[in-house]
Motif scaffolding. Structure first.
Motif, PDB file in Angstrom:
ATOM      1  N   THR A   1      -9.494 -28.188  -7.958  1.00 29.77           N
ATOM      2  CA  THR A   1     -10.344 -29.377  -7.884  1.00 29.77           C
ATOM      3  C   THR A   1      -9.549 -30.591  -7.407  1.00 29.77           C
ATOM      4  O   THR A   1     -10.084 -31.450  -6.714  1.00 29.77           O
ATOM      5  CB  THR A   1     -10.965 -29.681  -9.266  1.00 29.77           C
ATOM      6  OG1 THR A   1      -9.937 -29.602 -10.262  1.00 29.77           O
ATOM      7  CG2 THR A   1     -12.045 -28.690  -9.608  1.00 29.77           C
ATOM      8  N   PHE A   2      -8.273 -30.646  -7.758  1.00 27.80           N
ATOM      9  CA  PHE A   2      -7.434 -31.786  -7.359  1.00 27.80           C
ATOM     10  C   PHE A   2      -7.195 -31.769  -5.853  1.00 27.80           C
ATOM     11  O   PHE A   2      -7.419 -32.768  -5.163  1.00 27.80           O
ATOM     12  CB  PHE A   2      -6.111 -31.733  -8.123  1.00 27.80           C
ATOM     13  CG  PHE A   2      -5.252 -32.958  -7.960  1.00 27.80           C
ATOM     14  CD1 PHE A   2      -5.416 -34.050  -8.799  1.00 27.80           C
ATOM     15  CD2 PHE A   2      -4.283 -33.030  -6.973  1.00 27.80           C
ATOM     16  CE1 PHE A   2      -4.628 -35.188  -8.662  1.00 27.80           C
ATOM     17  CE2 PHE A   2      -3.489 -34.162  -6.818  1.00 27.80           C
ATOM     18  CZ  PHE A   2      -3.669 -35.242  -7.671  1.00 27.80           C
TER      19      PHE A   2
ATOM     20  N   ILE B   1     -11.996 -25.288 -16.294  1.00 31.87           N
ATOM     21  CA  ILE B   1     -12.168 -25.585 -14.872  1.00 31.87           C
ATOM     22  C   ILE B   1     -10.751 -25.707 -14.298  1.00 31.87           C
ATOM     23  O   ILE B   1      -9.926 -26.415 -14.864  1.00 31.87           O
ATOM     24  CB  ILE B   1     -12.923 -26.919 -14.729  1.00 31.87           C
ATOM     25  CG1 ILE B   1     -14.321 -26.785 -15.359  1.00 31.87           C
ATOM     26  CG2 ILE B   1     -13.023 -27.346 -13.272  1.00 31.87           C
ATOM     27  CD1 ILE B   1     -14.969 -28.115 -15.669  1.00 31.87           C
ATOM     28  N   PRO B   2     -10.473 -25.015 -13.201  1.00 32.58           N
ATOM     29  CA  PRO B   2      -9.097 -25.036 -12.692  1.00 32.58           C
ATOM     30  C   PRO B   2      -8.676 -26.432 -12.227  1.00 32.58           C
ATOM     31  O   PRO B   2      -9.386 -27.097 -11.474  1.00 32.58           O
ATOM     32  CB  PRO B   2      -9.123 -24.051 -11.520  1.00 32.58           C
ATOM     33  CG  PRO B   2     -10.551 -23.800 -11.214  1.00 32.58           C
ATOM     34  CD  PRO B   2     -11.356 -24.129 -12.424  1.00 32.58           C
ATOM     35  N   ALA B   3      -7.518 -26.859 -12.699  1.00 35.57           N
ATOM     36  CA  ALA B   3      -7.085 -28.233 -12.451  1.00 35.57           C
ATOM     37  C   ALA B   3      -6.583 -28.444 -11.032  1.00 35.57           C
ATOM     38  O   ALA B   3      -6.780 -29.508 -10.443  1.00 35.57           O
ATOM     39  CB  ALA B   3      -5.983 -28.603 -13.447  1.00 35.57           C
TER      40      ALA B   3
END
Lengths: 338, 338
Positions: free
Chosen positions: A274-275, A269-271
């Motif tokens: 999502t952040f 999951i791309p960090a």
């Protein structure tokens, strides 16, 4: 299952009690799960075969001497995971993390697509039904062993609540149950992403307010259009492919949440994405044992009808045909009646 | 900042009102953030330079004609992000997703390590303090512009609650504020992962019940030992490196949650590991503007003292020395007083 596409119905020894906490359940209804289709598509051939199935209702035929809550003759729901019912995780309602538990149909344990099977930790695993239940309700009761509880888990993790806009990715049986769950939890708007008209029609009946039949980027654009460019507060990811997860990440609203229940066939999951959006990503194997208590009254009183996802009933001897029909999407979900 | 390691204090034109919703704030206190150290370490040299700083308290010197909630002479907290205060996201308390907002010190906007700066959307951005405030409280008030609100965000996203076991990764200023936040939200046990004794001592004073000074796999083993092999319900990831995130994933308990507030310097989060454990991963830029109302009373009444993370005070002309000291960990967090 003896390999991809190779489903056989074979005679097996009758299950017997091994541990004093075991029970033997005679299966009255089981079914085929979307997750059973993964090995159906890619399992390497074996001589031993793999016993399949993890969803069932049935009648208790025998119990070990330490079993106290479940009695011979009880009608029971068998959740897809067994659990001791007493560890810290079970006490908290996360039975799928039970310290002594695992999943049916794995690790040498028999599956539920069978006439009968042994249930470890019967007191912790089985949910006895003491009411007399109308025949028409059985498919919905059966759905509490996995698919309805799984849809509910997606909705719960994705924080569905009154007033929220919900996107459900996938018009399979789990996705459709996720629509039921979202509606039940008060979602204001439920956008179902699915492209099979016979399924999305059922989705509408379950409470979907909008259908997005486009795929990939076009589906994302359409959903953003429907949500004034903001995206959905809650995204219920009920597929488990890389594409479906990319869509989930693209359509979730800033500050929103993704509930994943499709077994992930993607690596990561791309960090950063999502952040930046302050998005919550959660989910996993649904603790359906814990959810039965919450969902059962709605089933018994007819407020939800998840059993409608079963659109074909077969006998156990026709299991191979059941797999074939689900794999080719001729059937949405197949019920196996004793 | 003109490049890695190159901090200069230069004369700049006085800020002026550009939009009718602007205010000009004279900065009385600002500070250096851990995130300012990333460009200090790797920024490419430029002739234009980048105005730095995004945390401040100050006094309003001028307001545009559409500003109604903030008045000249008001003492204000300036959160690290500006926000219109009226869009859907601001209304929901997610000011860092404001449809018209952004961060100070980016995109040509001046930073707060300055004598004064222009504040867009002054009504939505600034938090006016109408009480007379004791001088000793100012560092704690300043911390509400970022570091304390950020620690709180980690705790909030990681679902810290009474009875929970919390692990805080990182003994920097954010990690220490995360300890304060976890204690404030009733955590039963707070395990601080950090290896700088001067900082972990402060962590203990803030409420940490255990310190894990080991790193990497050894830190994971130690934490699992402390939690009977289960891990922490809530993991507050306050660093942002690949190593810290790997640790977070390894120490979070099944069914637990990770609150990430360290700006991610890693690419991805493993999809399978989080799924199997039913772990929630969330976090992002903290909506500190929303949290001021919740945290301010505790600061004013002395129940929390996040200002103690400032262990050095300098004047603006010594900014370069402040960066140097923080970069070399001679200072935990540097306050810049006017």
């Amino acid at each position: 299952m003896y390999g991809a596409g190779d489903v056989r119905v074979v005679n097996a020894p009758d299950p017997t009690l091994i541990h004093p906490t075991d029970a033997i359940v005679r299966v009255t209804q089981s079914c085929i799960c979307g997750s059973d289709l993964w090995p159906y598509r890619d399992m390497a051939a074996t001589d031993e075969g793999q016993s399949m199935g993890h969803e069932a209702v049935g009648v208790v035929e025998a119990v070990g001497k330490e079993v106290t809550k479940v009695r011979v003759g009880d009608t029971v729901i068998m959740p897809f995971a067994y659990s001791d019912g007493s560890c810290d995780f079970c006490a908290e309602g996360l039975h799928t993390a039970c310290m002594h538990g695992s999943f049916f149909g794995y690790g040498g344990l028999n599956g539920a697509q069978a006439e009968a099977l042994r249930i470890p930790y019967a007191d912790g695993t089985l949910f006895p039904l003491h009411a007399k239940i109308d025949k028409a309700l059985w498919p919905s009761i059966l759905s509490l062993s996995d698919v309805m509880g799984t849809g509910h888990h997606a909705a719960h993790i994705a924080r569905v609540a009154p007033g929220r806009t919900v996107a459900v990715i996938g018009d399979g049986a789990v996705g459709l149950c996720a629509v039921i769950a979202a509606k039940r939890l008060g979602a204001e708007r439920i956008i179902l992403l699915g492209r099979h008209p016979t399924r999305t029609v059922l989705g509408r009946e379950f409470g979907a307010t909008d259908i997005v039949a486009e795929r990939g980027d076009e589906a994302v654009s359409r959903l953003m259009e429907l949500t004034a460019g903001q995206g959905a507060h809650s995204v219920l990811e009920c597929v488990g492919t890389e594409d479906s997860m990319v869509s989930a990440l693209n359509i979730v609203r800033a500050g929103g949440a993704i509930g994943r229940v499709g077994v992930p066939h993607y690596q990561s999951i791309p960090a950063g994405q999502t952040f930046v959006k302050n998005v919550i990503v959660g989910g996993g194997p649904a603790p359906v044992r814990a959810y039965i208590e919450e969902l059962l009254p709605d089933v018994l009183e007819g407020r939800i009808q998840p059993g409608r996802v079963f659109d074909r009933t077969i006998s156990l001897s026709d299991a191979a045909e059941g797999y074939r029909a689900m794999d080719r999407r001729e059937a949405l979900k197949v019920l196996i009646a004793a």
